[in-house]
Design a protein around this motif. Structure first.
Motif, PDB file in Angstrom:
ATOM      1  N   ARG A 110       2.337   6.989  -6.572  1.00  0.00           N
ATOM      2  CA  ARG A 110       1.293   7.860  -7.104  1.00  0.00           C
ATOM      3  C   ARG A 110       1.473   9.310  -6.669  1.00  0.00           C
ATOM      4  O   ARG A 110       0.962  10.227  -7.313  1.00  0.00           O
ATOM      5  CB  ARG A 110      -0.080   7.377  -6.659  1.00  0.00           C
ATOM      6  N   LEU A 111       2.178   9.499  -5.561  1.00  0.00           N
ATOM      7  CA  LEU A 111       2.434  10.864  -5.090  1.00  0.00           C
ATOM      8  C   LEU A 111       3.712  11.427  -5.702  1.00  0.00           C
ATOM      9  O   LEU A 111       4.141  12.518  -5.351  1.00  0.00           O
ATOM     10  CB  LEU A 111       2.522  10.891  -3.564  1.00  0.00           C
ATOM     11  N   GLY A 112       4.337  10.671  -6.613  1.00  0.00           N
ATOM     12  CA  GLY A 112       5.461  11.215  -7.340  1.00  0.00           C
ATOM     13  C   GLY A 112       6.820  10.765  -6.871  1.00  0.00           C
ATOM     14  O   GLY A 112       7.842  11.271  -7.352  1.00  0.00           O
ATOM     15  N   LEU A 113       6.879   9.831  -5.929  1.00  0.00           N
ATOM     16  CA  LEU A 113       8.173   9.367  -5.440  1.00  0.00           C
ATOM     17  C   LEU A 113       8.719   8.248  -6.320  1.00  0.00           C
ATOM     18  O   LEU A 113       7.968   7.397  -6.794  1.00  0.00           O
ATOM     19  CB  LEU A 113       8.029   8.851  -4.002  1.00  0.00           C
ATOM     20  N   ASN A 122       2.783   1.824  -3.261  1.00  0.00           N
ATOM     21  CA  ASN A 122       1.830   2.243  -4.293  1.00  0.00           C
ATOM     22  C   ASN A 122       1.416   3.701  -4.094  1.00  0.00           C
ATOM     23  O   ASN A 122       1.398   4.502  -5.034  1.00  0.00           O
ATOM     24  CB  ASN A 122       0.596   1.331  -4.238  1.00  0.00           C
ATOM     25  N   LEU A 123       1.127   4.049  -2.852  1.00  0.00           N
ATOM     26  CA  LEU A 123       0.732   5.428  -2.559  1.00  0.00           C
ATOM     27  C   LEU A 123       1.871   6.388  -2.875  1.00  0.00           C
ATOM     28  O   LEU A 123       1.672   7.424  -3.526  1.00  0.00           O
ATOM     29  CB  LEU A 123       0.318   5.551  -1.084  1.00  0.00           C
ATOM     30  N   GLY A 124       3.066   6.043  -2.429  1.00  0.00           N
ATOM     31  CA  GLY A 124       4.211   6.921  -2.667  1.00  0.00           C
ATOM     32  C   GLY A 124       4.477   7.143  -4.150  1.00  0.00           C
ATOM     33  O   GLY A 124       4.735   8.271  -4.587  1.00  0.00           O
ATOM     34  N   LEU A 152      13.929   5.126  -4.382  1.00  0.00           N
ATOM     35  CA  LEU A 152      14.214   6.139  -3.378  1.00  0.00           C
ATOM     36  C   LEU A 152      13.302   5.958  -2.170  1.00  0.00           C
ATOM     37  O   LEU A 152      13.742   6.029  -1.015  1.00  0.00           O
ATOM     38  CB  LEU A 152      14.028   7.542  -3.981  1.00  0.00           C
ATOM     39  N   LEU A 153      12.022   5.704  -2.436  1.00  0.00           N
ATOM     40  CA  LEU A 153      11.075   5.531  -1.324  1.00  0.00           C
ATOM     41  C   LEU A 153      11.494   4.335  -0.474  1.00  0.00           C
ATOM     42  O   LEU A 153      11.503   4.409   0.764  1.00  0.00           O
ATOM     43  CB  LEU A 153       9.654   5.349  -1.867  1.00  0.00           C
ATOM     44  N   LEU A 180      -3.347  -4.468  -5.714  1.00  0.00           N
ATOM     45  CA  LEU A 180      -3.832  -3.155  -5.286  1.00  0.00           C
ATOM     46  C   LEU A 180      -3.626  -2.075  -6.340  1.00  0.00           C
ATOM     47  O   LEU A 180      -4.270  -1.032  -6.297  1.00  0.00           O
ATOM     48  CB  LEU A 180      -3.131  -2.720  -3.992  1.00  0.00           C
ATOM     49  N   ARG A 181      -2.704  -2.339  -7.252  1.00  0.00           N
ATOM     50  CA  ARG A 181      -2.377  -1.313  -8.229  1.00  0.00           C
ATOM     51  C   ARG A 181      -3.442  -1.246  -9.311  1.00  0.00           C
ATOM     52  O   ARG A 181      -4.040  -2.264  -9.654  1.00  0.00           O
ATOM     53  CB  ARG A 181      -1.022  -1.621  -8.865  1.00  0.00           C
ATOM     54  N   GLU A 182      -3.647  -0.080  -9.818  1.00  0.00           N
ATOM     55  CA  GLU A 182      -4.619   0.115 -10.891  1.00  0.00           C
ATOM     56  C   GLU A 182      -4.291  -0.797 -12.056  1.00  0.00           C
ATOM     57  O   GLU A 182      -3.134  -0.916 -12.475  1.00  0.00           O
ATOM     58  CB  GLU A 182      -4.566   1.573 -11.350  1.00  0.00           C
ATOM     59  N   GLU A 183      -5.302  -1.453 -12.593  1.00  0.00           N
ATOM     60  CA  GLU A 183      -5.098  -2.250 -13.797  1.00  0.00           C
ATOM     61  C   GLU A 183      -4.682  -1.369 -14.968  1.00  0.00           C
ATOM     62  O   GLU A 183      -5.103  -0.222 -15.073  1.00  0.00           O
ATOM     63  CB  GLU A 183      -6.404  -2.945 -14.192  1.00  0.00           C
ATOM     64  N   GLU A 218       0.839  -1.213   0.000  1.00  0.00           N
ATOM     65  CA  GLU A 218       0.000   0.000   0.000  1.00  0.00           C
ATOM     66  C   GLU A 218       0.863   1.248   0.000  1.00  0.00           C
ATOM     67  O   GLU A 218       0.602   2.218  -0.722  1.00  0.00           O
ATOM     68  CB  GLU A 218      -0.867   0.048   1.268  1.00  0.00           C
ATOM     69  N   THR A 219       1.887   1.226   0.843  1.00  0.00           N
ATOM     70  CA  THR A 219       2.731   2.398   1.035  1.00  0.00           C
ATOM     71  C   THR A 219       3.522   2.717  -0.227  1.00  0.00           C
ATOM     72  O   THR A 219       3.604   3.876  -0.643  1.00  0.00           O
ATOM     73  CB  THR A 219       3.682   2.145   2.219  1.00  0.00           C
TER      74      THR A 219
END
Lengths: 329, 329, 329, 329
Positions: C225-228, C221-223, C232-233, C323-326, C218-219
């Motif tokens: 999508r937020l541009g990371l 995937n979220l990162g 690096l994340l 969890l990721r967008e198809e 989840e983390t």
């Protein structure tokens, strides 16, 4: 008729029509002969009383002798253990707290199956794991007896007033015989299918009930914090697609409805601990059948957390209180 | 009367009774004068048509010119942008997809507030964050106009047949004026309280709806796997405490009910993506008010996962299909 | 020494020191005598091979005869069923898929306990419900044998290279004897406490592993999508308090690490279905002990949903993909 | 060099190399000239002190005058509001509780942007919504200033000892200039990417941290109830795939580790309320980007429930206590 079919099913090998008929006639003629009752707790006690009221002689037992006193005074015969009940009655109701108690009452050293008569009708109204119901049915069948699961909905009040709903699983041809007895104690007797489906229906209903109750509590709490009047919000939900039993019949917010536990500091009703138990059964059956139940599972966890935080004996609608900000926060 | 009260409220300083009266009479006498409409999408289009049917001249706009054609042929006047609508009508309905569109339609460079007339009545039927409704109300008030939030329940079908339910937030004294218009498009017009409470009621209802739908789907799936007939299980739930709108009116299991999306491969109805959007709004308001909504939050996540896995445009009852074992597994 | 203690424990009544000594010497002198092995699946096969490599004669069985071929060619003696194994070896390892298989292998009609020798050491490396381990231990003790649970962590690769970790539950005085054998197959052999605690440790670890893996997915995937940048994340998390085994050793995002299933289309590794099974065990033990496990429970449901949607045989890190967008959404 | 690039970027139109150079040299020569600081709370206070220790003259402000006293005694110049700070310093650090405070400090009537000098470097170390960081960056750019987000990990202790980790988002060519200042207050300064990615990294880390902490608490609680010794269980997890920061560095079970809040009745550390706030930000960004975060979302709800039940000011590892059975249950 039903008994005939059953008799022929269970009497393997040399089973003659004659023998079958004897069994059948025995039970059908015996319609006001003794009915056994095992388990005289909060639910079992008023249920057994209703059998007495309908003119059935009752022969009963409970692990706690004091639980038997009241029923004895009303005319029931009290014996030492389930085996003794089975020795004297060929129709027996069991109403026990959980699976291990049921296993013991049927298959334990003093269990029903130790002395059960061939052709007996055994009805278990406990709420337990459907797989245990199936085991009990198989063990009963080996002894020539018929087992049905018939868990109830409706609490102590419905038990007292004879307004329970019974969800019955077992051989369809036995349903008429079971219904005769269960109708003395309940307003609805529903046939659900093979053995275990009574439990399945009960567990399914209570899982959805828990989800609806927690959902209603979250929703009412959120709406109130957003500035809505609780009564108005309940009214809007109840005329819309958010409507459910917990919003329109058993609203968890104090002051929205009268005559429900939320109006009485969440006393009475259906305890959080009991709901947690039923949700545990739902979880077990879901895990065993590999069925995803994400909300049902989270509902279980929430009621489990509530038990850990002191809400075990409050009505399950107290989840509204649990979710609401404490005073002074 | 309502307008009088409003006029006197909004005309600060030198506001005389006379001026107030002029405003009031303008709008009340103008009851069949032009009504503005901003946003002619799937919902806005049939809503605007219903205004035309009731004899109101409509002056409308949409960011997509082609969306205006049909309405134009039916006699509506089409203008370039919301500011032009506000220039010509003092009662305006807005029906837009999300908060940013509403912000733009009201406060953008060509927004309503650029040319709004003092005393105008602005009704937003979009489903958006209640805090944005409050911002729009404050911005409108600065311009001497009245803003009300009036989101709807009921989908495209109800919009066409004029059977929507409007949940209205705003100054109570304006409610009569709003209801006059909204009644042309809906069967129920409910006053919910201060600005934003219409949105709050809508969001609360849909959150509980989503919880009930997923809960019903889990429960039906579990029951079926435990050997229950789906129609029988639905019947049992609906006579018991598990009953909810999703079980008794919109059952998600194909074959249990007729005339619902589950009987039509989950086409039509209320899309999963739209439900996910509404649950996102519920989540935002819950986070902002620090309200725990564990089931509402998980429901949001489940609809979000469904969107990621290809269910975005199916009816939201397709969660039953999402949870069920795939063929061949 | 350990065996002496055990002998004296299990030989009730007339147990003399002499008899005890015989038992003890029998097993300790026999350190390179036959070792029994029940269950030659993906894990059992390489484990048994490592026993052969260390010079232990192996006598083995499996319900699928073809599973035995390879081991037979390497010199193992193959017999028909667990009872035959117990007839010929007084130290036996069992490695089976689930609780019912273990129950059958020990207490079934051809089970180990039918022919087990007094003083035998029975080590079950299956991952099962700890309460079943306790039942098997009690049943073994009745026959004068010692049962220990010793589930493993590390997959097929660790089984092949002899690098498994064993978590052992049982009588502490037997641990030395168990460790002698288990060390041939594993790099770590940890004593956990009384019977069942090996399973408990295994189940606890895997529950936390599943939570960490879904959380990491989840983390990440979220990162993203937020541009990371994903690498690096991962680096930031791994130097911060978000660090966990799933982020720093088995990252679920393709391209972040090499040599892990995420770099190989989630093939190999630890299957989603197996993780779902272990989470089901965790759920059962939590329900039985009335322990709230909200995240563990939701993790279970997510892996269950993944099984329903076609991810059963992919590595459990494929939750990132789930969890990721198809594509194309 | 960095400043040169920045200067040329922001000086639109008539910006000459000469002017650019002047700006650049101004800031670089001024390396020990005044640094502004807005927000002297629990975190801002020790951070500003570290700037003083490193020889930077500090000009500071806070909405609570008393918060400024200590710093004033240490030699800082105190002014009335952020605009005054911007009037006197061209490098400013802001450290504020939440998004609205940041918006006010930058764009409010007495905000930094009211008097900001062209070419100024504005670094916001608050933990806020990345979309607000982007808004502040855009607003700053309009005024010719550079905005970077640089939230921290590490609490009050790390702020005091200058051991914070800064996660920095913004124009890469400004990173060297930012790092010069941030290195006085932190041990790690990590460049994350464009504006907002510092916040993204912070939020992602804390979401995974919360999941790991709750997961560790559930797991430890379950293991203890299954009979495992807590220290032994922690040791097993930490050598296995369940390992995470919460299990090996900040274990939530009293007695397992020393020097952590669980050993001190959950006092000190990182408050539950602050974690709930960060999880709210994670939820918002996930909702905005339509990213499914089921465990992150449930973690948010659990910390929200804890706040409602009196755990707001306890360390976030107190979730172990929250989930554990109350005494006397």
């Amino acid at each position: 008729m039903a008994a005939v079919l059953r008799g022929s099913r269970y009497l393997a090998g040399g089973c003659s029509k004659y023998v079958t008929f004897v069994f059948a006639s025995t039970r059908s003629m015996a319609s006001k002969t003794q009915v056994g009752f095992v388990g005289l707790g909060n639910m079992g006690n008023p249920m057994a009383k209703n059998l007495l009221k309908h003119g059935y002689p009752v022969i009963a037992t409970d692990v706690f002798p004091e639980a038997c006193k009241e029923l004895q005074e009303l005319g029931a015969q009290i014996v030492d253990n389930p085996a003794e009940v089975a020795d004297k009655a060929d129709r027996i109701i069991t109403m026990l707290p959980s699976s291990p108690n049921v296993i013991d009452a049927y298959t334990g050293p003093n269990g029903i199956l130790k002395k059960v008569k061939k052709g007996s009708l055994l009805i278990d109204s406990s709420t337990i794991d459907p797989s245990v119901s199936k085991e009990m049915a198989a063990a009963s069948e080996k002894m020539g007896a018929v087992f049905m699961d018939a868990p109830v909905s409706g609490g102590v009040g419905a038990a007292s007033s004879g307004k329970l709903t019974f969800m019955v699983g077992g051989a369809e041809e036995e349903f008429t015989a079971a219904k005769e007895l269960l109708s003395c104690m309940g307003a609805n007797v529903v046939f659900c299918g093979q053995v275990g489906t009574g439990q399945a229906a009960k567990i399914c209903n209570n899982m959805l009930l828990a989800i609806g109750m927690i959902g209603t509590s979250e929703t009412m709490n959120l709406g109130i914090r957003l500035g809505l009047d609780p009564k108005l919000l309940a009214k809007i939900l109840n005329m819309s697609s958010g409507r459910c039993w917990s919003s329109d019949t058993y609203n968890p917010v104090p002051g929205v409805m009268e005559g429900v536990p939320s109006g009485n500091n969440y006393q009475g009703g259906f305890g959080t601990q009991l709901m947690a138990k039923d949700l545990g059964l739902a979880q077990n059956t879901a895990t065993n059948t590999r069925t995803p139940v994400p909300l049902g599972s989270l509902a279980h966890q929430i009621y489990r957390m509530m038990c850990a935080r002191g809400y075990a004996s409050k009505d399950f609608s107290s989840v509204f209180q649990f979710l609401r900000e404490e005073e002074g926060q």
